[in-house]
Design a protein around this motif. Structure first.
Motif, mmCIF file in Angstrom:
data_model
loop_
_atom_site.group_PDB
_atom_site.id
_atom_site.type_symbol
_atom_site.label_atom_id
_atom_site.label_comp_id
_atom_site.label_asym_id
_atom_site.label_seq_id
_atom_site.Cartn_x
_atom_site.Cartn_y
_atom_site.Cartn_z
ATOM 1 N N UNK A 1 -5.304 -3.514 7.139
ATOM 2 C CA UNK A 1 -4.607 -2.670 6.163
ATOM 3 C C UNK A 1 -5.425 -2.521 4.883
ATOM 4 N N UNK A 2 -6.070 -3.589 4.462
ATOM 5 C CA UNK A 2 -6.869 -3.536 3.228
ATOM 6 C C UNK A 2 -8.001 -2.519 3.344
ATOM 7 N N UNK A 3 -8.486 -2.295 4.556
ATOM 8 C CA UNK A 3 -9.559 -1.312 4.745
ATOM 9 C C UNK A 3 -9.119 0.116 4.433
ATOM 10 N N UNK A 4 -7.840 0.399 4.428
ATOM 11 C CA UNK A 4 -7.388 1.747 4.080
ATOM 12 C C UNK A 4 -7.588 2.041 2.593
ATOM 13 N N UNK A 5 -7.668 0.996 1.757
ATOM 14 C CA UNK A 5 -7.944 1.157 0.333
ATOM 15 C C UNK A 5 -9.401 0.873 0.002
ATOM 16 N N UNK B 1 0.840 -1.208 0.000
ATOM 17 C CA UNK B 1 0.000 0.000 0.000
ATOM 18 C C UNK B 1 0.869 1.250 0.000
ATOM 19 N N UNK B 2 1.669 1.392 -1.013
ATOM 20 C CA UNK B 2 2.621 2.501 -1.061
ATOM 21 C C UNK B 2 1.957 3.867 -1.125
ATOM 22 N N UNK B 3 0.761 3.945 -1.687
ATOM 23 C CA UNK B 3 0.094 5.234 -1.825
ATOM 24 C C UNK B 3 -0.666 5.665 -0.579
ATOM 25 N N UNK B 4 -0.783 4.784 0.394
ATOM 26 C CA UNK B 4 -1.422 5.150 1.658
ATOM 27 C C UNK B 4 -0.356 5.817 2.528
ATOM 28 N N UNK B 5 -0.651 6.988 3.081
ATOM 29 C CA UNK B 5 0.342 7.644 3.945
ATOM 30 C C UNK B 5 0.729 6.750 5.128
#
Length: 174
Positions: A123-127, A59-63
């Motif tokens: 973590x998947x919930x951030x996307x 998830x590189x684009x998630x801060x």
């Protein structure tokens, strides 16, 4: 208690296999054979570092994650083992977002694979906010064996509720 409630959405053939496993000794043997040791991520910094590796890889684009820790209480909310949050605060003309993951104390004494399934899920919930097809595809991208690990996570909940969680030392079980 009817532990099959955790497995209602699985096919009936799999539910029959699960029901046979739900005796305390059989379930404990399943975990002892498959996952003989618990994870060593007992402290907040170790847990943060563990989550950060997955986040940076997939998830590189998630801060950046601001905080990852175990919940103080036994349950976060009824029926959940983890919680993710995105808190937005406005300061002057800027909006800052803080990303946080909180995991139940239950997984503090669990096999690493069970912890990994929960970390990947949160973590998947951030996307993907909803449990939809894209969400589960992302989970499987981060962890190819995600569906098996999610089943094992559910079995681990039952193991703990039966009082058979051998990953804890006797002093921690009290």
């Amino acid at each position: 208690m009817n532990y099959l409630q955790y497995f209602q959405h699985y096919p009936s053939s799999l539910q029959a296999q699960i029901e046979a496993l739900l005796e305390p000794s059989k379930l404990a043997n399943y975990f002892k054979n498959k996952y003989p040791q618990g994870h060593q991520l007992q402290h907040t910094q170790a847990l943060y570092d563990y989550c950060h590796v997955y986040k940076n890889k997939y998830l590189k684009n998630v801060p950046r994650l601001h905080k990852v820790h175990y919940a103080k209480g036994r349950d976060l909310m009824t029926g959940t083992l983890g919680h993710h949050s995105q808190t937005r605060k406005q300061h002057g003309g800027k909006v800052k977002t803080r990303y946080e993951i909180v995991l139940s104390q239950l997984v503090k004494h669990a096999p690493e694979a069970v912890l990994r399934a929960l970390v990947v899920h949160e973590l998947a919930h951030f996307k993907e906010l909803d449990h939809n097809k894209a969400f589960y595809q992302l989970c499987c991208h981060m962890e190819p064996d995600y569906h098996q690990l999610e089943l094992d996570l559910r079995l681990f909940i039952v193991l703990d509720k039966l009082g058979s969680n051998f990953y804890q030392s006797p002093a921690q079980q009290l």
